[in-house]
Design a protein around this motif. Structure first.
Motif, PDB file in Angstrom:
ATOM      1  N   VAL A 112     -86.967  42.096  52.183  1.00 10.02           N
ATOM      2  CA  VAL A 112     -86.384  42.897  51.105  1.00 10.02           C
ATOM      3  C   VAL A 112     -85.910  41.984  49.979  1.00 10.02           C
ATOM      4  O   VAL A 112     -85.034  41.146  50.169  1.00 10.02           O
ATOM      5  N   LYS A 113     -86.486  42.167  48.802  1.00 10.27           N
ATOM      6  CA  LYS A 113     -86.171  41.323  47.655  1.00 10.27           C
ATOM      7  C   LYS A 113     -85.263  42.006  46.644  1.00 10.27           C
ATOM      8  O   LYS A 113     -84.743  41.350  45.731  1.00 10.27           O
ATOM      9  N   ALA A 114     -85.053  43.294  46.768  1.00  5.92           N
ATOM     10  CA  ALA A 114     -84.105  44.030  45.925  1.00  5.92           C
ATOM     11  C   ALA A 114     -83.888  45.398  46.541  1.00  5.92           C
ATOM     12  O   ALA A 114     -84.734  45.905  47.287  1.00  5.92           O
ATOM     13  N   VAL A 115     -82.739  46.001  46.227  1.00  5.39           N
ATOM     14  CA  VAL A 115     -82.378  47.316  46.772  1.00  5.39           C
ATOM     15  C   VAL A 115     -81.850  48.203  45.658  1.00  5.39           C
ATOM     16  O   VAL A 115     -81.088  47.747  44.791  1.00  5.39           O
ATOM     17  N   VAL A 116     -82.250  49.466  45.687  1.00  8.18           N
ATOM     18  CA  VAL A 116     -81.590  50.516  44.895  1.00  8.18           C
ATOM     19  C   VAL A 116     -80.998  51.499  45.895  1.00  8.18           C
ATOM     20  O   VAL A 116     -81.739  52.153  46.644  1.00  8.18           O
ATOM     21  N   CYS A 240     -82.822  52.259  36.853  1.00  8.28           N
ATOM     22  CA  CYS A 240     -83.724  51.474  37.706  1.00  8.28           C
ATOM     23  C   CYS A 240     -84.620  50.566  36.873  1.00  8.28           C
ATOM     24  O   CYS A 240     -84.822  49.391  37.211  1.00  8.28           O
ATOM     25  N   ASP A 241     -85.172  51.096  35.788  1.00  7.60           N
ATOM     26  CA  ASP A 241     -86.048  50.288  34.937  1.00  7.60           C
ATOM     27  C   ASP A 241     -85.311  49.070  34.400  1.00  7.60           C
ATOM     28  O   ASP A 241     -85.848  47.954  34.390  1.00  7.60           O
ATOM     29  N   SER A 242     -84.087  49.276  33.951  1.00  8.31           N
ATOM     30  CA  SER A 242     -83.286  48.168  33.439  1.00  8.31           C
ATOM     31  C   SER A 242     -83.005  47.148  34.531  1.00  8.31           C
ATOM     32  O   SER A 242     -83.077  45.928  34.307  1.00  8.31           O
ATOM     33  N   TRP A 248     -86.742  41.031  37.702  1.00 11.54           N
ATOM     34  CA  TRP A 248     -88.069  40.421  37.813  1.00 11.54           C
ATOM     35  C   TRP A 248     -88.548  39.720  36.558  1.00 11.54           C
ATOM     36  O   TRP A 248     -89.237  38.723  36.635  1.00 11.54           O
ATOM     37  N   VAL A 249     -88.187  40.197  35.392  1.00  7.05           N
ATOM     38  CA  VAL A 249     -88.556  39.463  34.189  1.00  7.05           C
ATOM     39  C   VAL A 249     -87.853  38.120  34.173  1.00  7.05           C
ATOM     40  O   VAL A 249     -88.430  37.093  33.802  1.00  7.05           O
ATOM     41  N   GLY A 250     -86.609  38.120  34.634  1.00  8.46           N
ATOM     42  CA  GLY A 250     -85.868  36.865  34.711  1.00  8.46           C
ATOM     43  C   GLY A 250     -86.490  35.883  35.674  1.00  8.46           C
ATOM     44  O   GLY A 250     -86.332  34.669  35.561  1.00  8.46           O
ATOM     45  N   MET A 253     -91.675  37.648  36.659  1.00 15.33           N
ATOM     46  CA  MET A 253     -92.567  38.717  37.080  1.00 15.33           C
ATOM     47  C   MET A 253     -92.394  39.903  36.159  1.00 15.33           C
ATOM     48  O   MET A 253     -91.422  40.648  36.257  1.00 15.33           O
ATOM     49  N   VAL A 254     -93.283  40.078  35.232  1.00 14.29           N
ATOM     50  CA  VAL A 254     -93.166  41.167  34.274  1.00 14.29           C
ATOM     51  C   VAL A 254     -93.764  42.432  34.862  1.00 14.29           C
ATOM     52  O   VAL A 254     -94.966  42.497  35.140  1.00 14.29           O
ATOM     53  N   LEU A 255     -92.916  43.454  35.089  1.00 13.87           N
ATOM     54  CA  LEU A 255     -93.378  44.703  35.682  1.00 13.87           C
ATOM     55  C   LEU A 255     -93.467  45.814  34.652  1.00 13.87           C
ATOM     56  O   LEU A 255     -94.200  46.773  34.834  1.00 13.87           O
ATOM     57  N   LEU A 256     -92.684  45.729  33.593  1.00 14.72           N
ATOM     58  CA  LEU A 256     -92.582  46.849  32.667  1.00 14.72           C
ATOM     59  C   LEU A 256     -93.200  46.485  31.324  1.00 14.72           C
ATOM     60  O   LEU A 256     -93.287  45.328  30.986  1.00 14.72           O
TER      61      LEU A 256
END
Length: 256
Positions: A112-116, A240-242, A248-250, A253-256
């Motif tokens: 798990v690399k992130a959680v919401v 969530c998008d923010s 990931w951008v940091g 890894m650009v997802l959006l």
């Protein structure tokens, strides 16, 4: 239809999209069929997989849910990740599914690399359990229709099993994490509505949980109810998008 097996139990899941894996974990009395809107939205960026947790939906039903049900859900989700041939994922969950997502991050930090974690708390008070169970004694037509949609003809067995579990859980103290939130090392976004009628003390509990997680963010709004994911979907998705962009951008890894 896609299934996988864990301890001789057949577990169903739905999937949509391509990209990094996002495991979306339903609340206790929901199932994967209830998350079509979330799958449609997040599959723009992710490979979204929504399992029916043990005893729910199209997974094998059980007359008795074990006291370890939430941790079993976390273990099942981790095994699903591996069965898909993936090494890592984002874990997202609402209500009881949020509890499972946080437990998954504790138990499987390598996966798990992130959680919401949406509309969930760390402990359930006896009064809250009584209110939930009282509503189930005389459910509205809307509640019955939702449960039938989520679980099929055996919906009453599912709701009874969950009600019995909540009674036992509350008698044991109603604590899901027992101080283990500090073990989480991945980024976590906590989201909730201040108007959550099911969890009236949710704001104080969210801040309490956030203080225990090193890399956490909190999104609370006055609008909506339980869960925020469904009652204020646009606000939830924006948060969530923010969060995903900041994480990931940091990291390149650009997802959006």
């Amino acid at each position: 239809m896609p299934f996988f097996y864990r301890r001789n139990q057949k577990l169903f899941y739905r999937e949509q999209g391509q990209g990094p894996l996002l495991i979306l974990l339903p609340g206790n009395t929901a199932s994967s069929v209830c998350y079509a809107r979330e799958m449609n939205y997040f599959s723009q960026y992710f490979h979204v997989v929504v399992p029916d947790l043990p005893g729910t939906g199209q997974s094998d039903h059980m007359e008795v849910w074990p006291d370890s049900w939430w941790e079993d859900g976390a273990h099942a989700a981790a095994e699903l990740v591996r069965s898909l041939g993936e090494e890592t994922c984002i874990a997202m969950g609402s209500s009881g599914g949020g509890v499972c997502a946080l437990l998954m991050a504790m138990l499987y930090p390598e996966i798990v690399k992130a959680v919401v974690a949406d509309s969930c708390v760390s402990r359930l008070a006896p009064a809250q359990t009584r209110n939930v169970l009282a509503d189930r004694e005389e459910p509205s037509d809307e509640m019955v229709a939702f449960w039938q949609y989520a679980h099929g003809k055996d919906w009453q067995q599912v709701i009874q099993a969950d009600s019995d579990l909540l009674r036992r859980f509350t008698k044991r103290g109603g604590e899901w994490f027992d101080g283990r939130l500090r073990q989480i090392r991945c980024p976590v976004l906590f989201t909730a509505s201040l108007g959550d009628s099911m969890l009236p003390d949710i704001s104080s509990q969210v801040f309490e949980m956030s203080r225990q997680v090193r890399a956490s963010q909190v999104f609370l709004i006055r609008e909506g109810d339980h869960p925020l994911m469904w009652t204020c979907p646009e606000d939830f998705r924006c948060a969530c998008d923010s969060f995903f962009e900041s994480v990931w951008v940091g990291a390149g890894m650009v997802l959006l």
